[in-house]
Scaffold this motif. Structure first.
Motif: not given
Length: 428
Positions: A327-333
């Protein structure tokens, strides 16, 4: 309610002008992919953790096969204790619990047929107390009862003998007391109770976890207290969730701090206090808990309990992403797209997609199809949409045919090879 970042929204219009032949070709390819997966023992139903995670699942299963090939019980128990909180190993943990309990059951049945003597108890305790405390305790009860019956039986009167000079007192040691091992029994039983609590929570058997965790939690185990709080929250028992979370957080347990922080954020069981919530979540994040780092990142991103601070949010989210928090990857995107940094946004989507996130695979397909976070690439869009479908994302199905219509036969062949490589975790 917590504010979550908007998931990368792309308003791409995809052509769906393919003829019947192209639709059939797409379906045929997906069918062939499914057949290839089946031949390799990678059923689609086992892709719940993602395509790349299926490679981890294969590795975990090899560990289990090696573990089961050896006859000892303690290595199984050590595996359970080491990985009890690893949700990615939930299936393997269930297998190991079943095998450990089966082997302990055999030991229990073996000793049930043996004489209830102190010597046999000492032997059983020395070999099996660590993994099979319940079975050892059951045999100890038998030994104690047998000893009580022996003492209660009247001794026959001996025949009178001639008087003789008294013999010197023997210096033999007294027989070992059955109570000597009581502390060992308690320690082994408590350790197993704790392990059962953690395992049931990890495999999401919350009904049984609530019962299994109660005793360890009441004894003061901070992890069990956090599990009790989380299960209570899932059951909407906010009062109990708060009580258990406070007890866990008071012991500086990171997951307990995170739980209590979220209760304050959402005003569940307590008066809503975003600032106090962020304080608790930050304490957990600073202990290295990835989920807490993600929550802290969202708080700073959305200004929950603080002023918005994108730079600080990014630092927390990157720390969580390094630990594999999808979910952190998606938030960073999302963050980088909002900051006008499309290449960085696509980078984080690609990282999550390669880690097996079906949502990231779908969003990456949209990114390549629309060019919202970089150049348009219909072949890559087709690859990632297809992987998303195979990973269970239904939204990608309607997009595949539109992309296929834009590909040449050569591009489609290359894309199909890339898809198979993705299934096998072979990323270029």
């Amino acid at each position: 309610m917590r504010v979550l970042p908007a998931i990368l929204i792309v308003t791409a219009t995809l052509g769906v002008t393919g003829c019947a032949g192209s639709m059939e070709s797409s379906s045929d390819f997906l069918s062939r992919s499914g057949a290839m997966i089946a031949e390799q023992g990678k059923r689609l139903a086992e892709f719940a953790g993602g395509l790349v995670n299926s490679q981890d699942d294969k590795r975990y299963q090899q560990e289990i096969d090696t573990l089961f090939a050896q006859p000892m019980i303690d290595p199984l128990t050590r595996y359970l204790e080491t990985h009890s909180a690893d949700t990615n190993r939930a299936r393997q943990l269930q297998q190991v619990v079943t095998e450990r309990d089966r082997r302990c059951g055999e030991i229990g049945r073996t000793y049930a047929s043996r004489d209830a003597t102190t010597a046999n108890l000492q032997r059983m305790r020395g070999g099996y107390l660590y993994s099979c405390p319940d079975e050892v305790q059951a045999f100890a009860v038998r030994v104690k009862k047998q000893a009580s019956r022996t003492l209660a039986q009247p001794s026959p009167l001996p025949a009178p003998e001639p008087q003789a000079a008294p013999a010197p007192a023997a210096s033999a040691e007294p027989p070992p007391s059955l109570e000597v091992a009581s502390a060992d029994f308690a320690d082994a039983l408590n350790r197993k109770r704790n392990s059962n609590c953690y395992l049931l929570y990890t495999i999401k058997n919350y009904t049984q976890a609530l019962e299994a965790c109660r005793q360890p939690a009441e004894r003061g185990d901070a992890k069990a207290q956090q599990h009790m709080g989380s299960v209570s929250l899932a059951r909407r028992d906010y009062r109990s969730a708060k009580a258990w979370a406070e007890r866990s957080a008071a012991q500086n347990h990171a997951a307990g701090q995170l739980l209590l922080g979220r209760l304050y954020q959402d005003g569940q069981g307590v008066k809503q206090d975003q600032r106090r919530g962020l304080e608790l979540i930050s304490q957990a994040a600073d202990q290295g808990l990835a989920e807490a780092r993600f929550s802290a990142g969202l708080a700073y991103l959305n200004g929950l309990g603080t002023s918005p601070d994108p730079a600080r949010a990014e630092r927390y989210l990157k720390l969580a992403a390094v630990d594999g928090h999808i979910a952190s990857h998606l938030a960073l995107a999302t963050l980088h797209e909002s900051q006008g940094e499309p290449q960085q946004a696509r980078h984080w989507l690609r990282q999550a997609a390669r880690k097996g996130s079906a949502e990231a695979q779908f969003l990456l397909g949209q990114s390549y199809a629309s060019g919202s976070t970089g150049a348009v690439d219909n072949q890559e869009a087709y690859v990632w949409y297809s992987l998303a479908v195979l990973n269970g994302n239904a939204k990608a199905k309607q997009a595949i045919d539109g992309q296929q219509a834009l590909l040449s036969d050569e591009q489609l062949s290359a894309a199909n090879t890339r898809i198979q490589d993705g299934i096998n975790g072979k990323w270029q």
